[in-house]
Scaffold this active site. Structure first.
Site: not given
Length: 191
Positions: A7, A81
């Site tokens: 990202h 994550e």
């Protein structure tokens, strides 16, 4: 072939704060990075797209998919994550230990309620096992996080020296190609 994209930048990245599994959006620079990555990938024909369900990955993914109208992202929790427990919202370096070295201070990792690296590896390798089996010979877009990219590198290329994943760095909005068939050395390629 798998095109892995981290990202774009968030304020947490910029200010070196643990985000972990919190839903932190891209900052303006991160949005611009995502737009550039989208341009870099616009000529690739993707067959399927997977994405972390966290907003920073979604924002990056949606920028890329503006050039791939035939695709909708498949959100997968295995791409979140690493969970940083009590470190989330804290400055990186506030507690001294190598958080990405397998076996490094496991007691401290447990006390801080941080997800163990081997557990992250298991969930991410399960994801890659599944998609490689289901989408053989397809171009696959995966949009997720730095930690997931580190694990992906180990999955395709073997564990890093001394099992220290901190030696693998994928920049914000960076693209990594994982392709066992075409890359006999199975090296990490950033484009």
């Amino acid at each position: 072939m798998i095109y892995f994209v981290r990202h774009g930048q968030t304020d947490y990245n910029l200010n070196k704060i643990y985000a972990g599994q919190q839903d932190i959006p891209l900052n303006q620079n991160g949005i611009e990075q995502a737009k550039q990555t989208a341009l870099d990938l616009q000529k690739i024909k993707f067959d399927v797209c997977f994405c972390s369900p966290l907003i920073r990955a979604k924002q990056t993914c949606y920028e890329i998919l503006k050039h791939h109208n035939n695709l909708s992202p498949i959100f997968d929790d295995r791409l979140k994550e690493r969970y940083y427990g009590k470190l989330e919202n804290q400055p990186v370096g506030s507690i001294k230990f190598n958080r990405w070295k397998v076996g490094a201070d496991e007691e401290q990792t447990k006390n801080l309620n941080i997800e163990m690296i081997i557990d992250v590896y298991k969930r991410v390798s399960n994801f890659f096992d599944e998609i490689l089996n289901k989408y053989k010979d397809k171009n696959i877009l995966v949009v997720a996080h730095s930690g997931i990219g580190r694990i992906g590198s180990a999955y395709f290329n073997g564990f890093p020296p001394e099992n220290d994943f901190s030696t693998i760095n994928i920049p914000n909005a960076g693209i990594v190609i994982f392709d066992k068939k075409q890359n006999e050395k199975n090296e990490l390629y950033l484009i």
